[in-house]
Scaffold this motif. Structure first.
Motif, PDB file in Angstrom:
ATOM      1  N   ALA A  17       0.822  -1.216   0.000  1.00  0.00           N
ATOM      2  CA  ALA A  17       0.000   0.000   0.000  1.00  0.00           C
ATOM      3  C   ALA A  17       0.852   1.261   0.000  1.00  0.00           C
ATOM      4  O   ALA A  17       0.303   2.371   0.048  1.00  0.00           O
ATOM      5  CB  ALA A  17      -0.931   0.002   1.212  1.00  0.00           C
ATOM      6  N   GLY A  18       2.173   1.124  -0.069  1.00  0.00           N
ATOM      7  CA  GLY A  18       3.071   2.272  -0.023  1.00  0.00           C
ATOM      8  C   GLY A  18       2.757   3.386  -1.004  1.00  0.00           C
ATOM      9  O   GLY A  18       2.853   4.566  -0.647  1.00  0.00           O
ATOM     10  N   PRO A  19       2.383   3.085  -2.257  1.00  0.00           N
ATOM     11  CA  PRO A  19       2.060   4.169  -3.198  1.00  0.00           C
ATOM     12  C   PRO A  19       0.920   5.070  -2.728  1.00  0.00           C
ATOM     13  O   PRO A  19       0.783   6.198  -3.213  1.00  0.00           O
ATOM     14  CB  PRO A  19       1.677   3.407  -4.478  1.00  0.00           C
ATOM     15  N   LEU A  20       0.094   4.604  -1.782  1.00  0.00           N
ATOM     16  CA  LEU A  20      -0.989   5.447  -1.270  1.00  0.00           C
ATOM     17  C   LEU A  20      -0.462   6.535  -0.340  1.00  0.00           C
ATOM     18  O   LEU A  20      -1.125   7.547  -0.107  1.00  0.00           O
ATOM     19  CB  LEU A  20      -2.023   4.595  -0.520  1.00  0.00           C
ATOM     20  N   GLY A  21       0.733   6.304   0.199  1.00  0.00           N
ATOM     21  CA  GLY A  21       1.353   7.284   1.095  1.00  0.00           C
ATOM     22  C   GLY A  21       2.717   6.785   1.515  1.00  0.00           C
ATOM     23  O   GLY A  21       2.837   5.675   2.068  1.00  0.00           O
ATOM     24  N   LEU A  22       3.762   7.577   1.250  1.00  0.00           N
ATOM     25  CA  LEU A  22       5.120   7.112   1.532  1.00  0.00           C
ATOM     26  C   LEU A  22       5.348   6.844   3.016  1.00  0.00           C
ATOM     27  O   LEU A  22       6.228   6.064   3.388  1.00  0.00           O
ATOM     28  CB  LEU A  22       6.125   8.148   1.022  1.00  0.00           C
ATOM     29  N   TRP A  23       4.541   7.483   3.867  1.00  0.00           N
ATOM     30  CA  TRP A  23       4.697   7.246   5.302  1.00  0.00           C
ATOM     31  C   TRP A  23       4.421   5.791   5.670  1.00  0.00           C
ATOM     32  O   TRP A  23       4.882   5.311   6.719  1.00  0.00           O
ATOM     33  CB  TRP A  23       3.761   8.165   6.085  1.00  0.00           C
ATOM     34  N   LEU A  24       3.697   5.059   4.807  1.00  0.00           N
ATOM     35  CA  LEU A  24       3.399   3.654   5.088  1.00  0.00           C
ATOM     36  C   LEU A  24       4.648   2.769   5.035  1.00  0.00           C
ATOM     37  O   LEU A  24       4.657   1.674   5.598  1.00  0.00           O
ATOM     38  CB  LEU A  24       2.371   3.132   4.082  1.00  0.00           C
ATOM     39  N   LEU A  25       5.693   3.239   4.355  1.00  0.00           N
ATOM     40  CA  LEU A  25       6.909   2.440   4.260  1.00  0.00           C
ATOM     41  C   LEU A  25       7.535   2.211   5.634  1.00  0.00           C
ATOM     42  O   LEU A  25       8.099   1.141   5.894  1.00  0.00           O
ATOM     43  CB  LEU A  25       7.920   3.119   3.334  1.00  0.00           C
ATOM     44  N   PHE A  26       7.448   3.193   6.508  1.00  0.00           N
ATOM     45  CA  PHE A  26       8.073   3.056   7.828  1.00  0.00           C
ATOM     46  C   PHE A  26       7.364   2.007   8.690  1.00  0.00           C
ATOM     47  O   PHE A  26       8.024   1.087   9.203  1.00  0.00           O
ATOM     48  CB  PHE A  26       8.129   4.416   8.528  1.00  0.00           C
ATOM     49  N   PRO A  27       6.035   2.086   8.893  1.00  0.00           N
ATOM     50  CA  PRO A  27       5.399   1.011   9.669  1.00  0.00           C
ATOM     51  C   PRO A  27       5.474  -0.344   8.975  1.00  0.00           C
ATOM     52  O   PRO A  27       5.557  -1.387   9.639  1.00  0.00           O
ATOM     53  CB  PRO A  27       3.943   1.482   9.821  1.00  0.00           C
ATOM     54  N   GLY A  28       5.463  -0.352   7.631  1.00  0.00           N
ATOM     55  CA  GLY A  28       5.579  -1.614   6.917  1.00  0.00           C
ATOM     56  C   GLY A  28       6.891  -2.305   7.200  1.00  0.00           C
ATOM     57  O   GLY A  28       6.934  -3.515   7.479  1.00  0.00           O
ATOM     58  N   ARG A  29       7.974  -1.538   7.145  1.00  0.00           N
ATOM     59  CA  ARG A  29       9.285  -2.117   7.428  1.00  0.00           C
ATOM     60  C   ARG A  29       9.419  -2.493   8.905  1.00  0.00           C
ATOM     61  O   ARG A  29      10.061  -3.490   9.243  1.00  0.00           O
ATOM     62  CB  ARG A  29      10.383  -1.125   7.039  1.00  0.00           C
TER      63      ARG A  29
END
Length: 404
Positions: A97-109
């Motif tokens: 879902a990262g393309p919906l908001g770059l901030w998602l990369l941090f909780p995803g990782r």
């Protein structure tokens, strides 16, 4: 009353499904790596930001290692490993879902880091226990080698396939994570019915502490701990730092070049593990000393690579660093499995991996320091630090040897 042991599966050795889960979770942990430069260039992120996304993984992983090991000693390997698979699925879903908001990369990782930490602490110990009688009659040390190969296979296979999809498939920020979701979901099924040797320990009812008792042993503190950060630190240098310093030299082929470095690093890590088995010596720290010597050579070659901007030399350095990773991981796990007591194998394994992943923060640290020092100077400094660790381990090579 001590619960009866579960019946091992017929046909497939019980350690195989546990090792397979290590591979699947390791795949998820490393699939972000080849996309670092894609995120940087396509989305306009700075190198510091991209390395921070890489590093936040460790912030989830290290606490999971420290808590997951004791939890698996107390409650069994299966529940902790099951949580690892569930969180691996969640982490890939968030990253997709990262393309919906770059901030998602941090909780995803971060979530992905937690999943890998739990799996490494619990499933590594599970593979070791299922490689011993009555479940298997493999040679001593087989558990460490099997866990190491399974983990390395996941760490290497995931990013190679991710890079291939990023190069030739559509939606490279999404499709690799969806593939990981599809192959990992069946991992929940392979855990059912596996034996739980850890639940048979006569000391299982004793309270567990966060710090394993064995971690206070002189051998762990003076031999294993100084070598541990280089286990994963060399990998981070190989496939996160080298492509960065050679990005201008390889031009538009940086993603393909990064993929080659990842394949070389983990390929060498797997290929060298039979040698690591032969180097292991119960009367000294010979294997760890060889591993640290190879670390020094690999970092030296990488420093020259940064000075000359030679992509071919970068590939040679990745092979050497990968070899040091393979020897360090196998020999470190074998030391841990000899040092650990009957009730803290998971806890001590988690501590070893946690120390190993301290080195994974090296790219982030070097990116932050790049404003004051060039990469040649910083890599040269790492050579000197590795040399100091080698001296410490050499001085204590025969300290605290376990009884034969």
């Amino acid at each position: 009353m001590t619960p009866p042991p579960d019946r091992p599966r017929r046909g497939v050795a019980p350690w195989v499904p546990a090792a397979l889960v290590l591979t699947l979770v390791g795949w998820g942990g490393n699939q972000f790596t080849p996309l670092m430069l894609l995120y940087r260039d396509a989305l306009g992120l700075s190198s510091v930001t991209v390395n921070a996304v890489l590093g936040v993984y460790v912030l989830g992983l290290i606490p999971a290692l420290l808590l997951g090991g004791p939890a698996s000693d107390r409650h069994g390997r299966r529940p902790v490993t099951t949580w690892a698979v569930l969180l691996a699925l969640l982490g890939s879903a968030i990253m997709a879902a990262g393309p919906l908001g770059l901030w998602l990369l941090f909780p995803g990782r971060f979530v992905t880091g937690v999943s890998v930490g739990l799996a490494m602490a619990a499933a590594t110990s599970w593979v070791k226990e299922l490689s011993a009688p009555p479940f298997d009659h493999a040679a001593p040390g087989a558990g460490a080698r099997r866990a190491s190969v399974a983990l390395t296979a996941g760490f290497g296979l995931g990013p190679v396939l991710t890079a291939a999809m990023a190069e030739w498939a559509p939606a490279p920020e999404v499709l690799p994570y969806l593939l990981h979701l599809a192959i990992t979901l069946p991992g929940l099924l392979v855990l059912r019915g596996l034996p739980e040797p850890s639940l048979l320990s006569p000391r299982r009812a004793a309270p567990r502490r966060l710090a394993a008792r064995s971690a206070r042993s002189a051998r762990f503190r003076r031999v294993v701990a100084p070598a541990a950060p280089w286990v994963f630190g060399v990998n981070a240098v190989s496939f996160a730092v080298v492509p960065l310093v050679l990005s201008s030299a390889v031009g538009g082929h940086v993603l393909a070049y990064s993929t080659v470095l990842i394949a070389l690093t983990f390929g060498a890590g797997v290929a060298v593990q039979p040698l690591a088995r032969r180097l292991d010596d119960r009367t000294s720290a010979r294997a760890l000393l060889v591993a640290l010597g190879v670390v020094i050579v690999g970092l030296g070659v990488t420093a020259v690579t940064a000075a000359t901007a030679n992509p071919w030399l970068g590939m040679v350095g990745s092979v050497i660093l990968g070899a040091s990773y393979g020897i360090s991981l196998v020999s470190g796990l074998q030391e841990v499995q000899r040092i650990a007591g009957p009730d803290d194998l998971g806890a001590l394994t988690g501590i070893f991996y946690a120390l190993g992943y301290v080195g994974f923060l090296l790219p982030t640290a070097l990116a932050l320091l790049a404003g004051w020092f060039d990469y040649v100077a910083m890599l040269t400094a790492l050579v000197l630090i590795a040399g100091l660790c080698l001296a410490v381990v050499a001085r204590s090579s025969r300290v605290g040897l376990p009884e034969a």
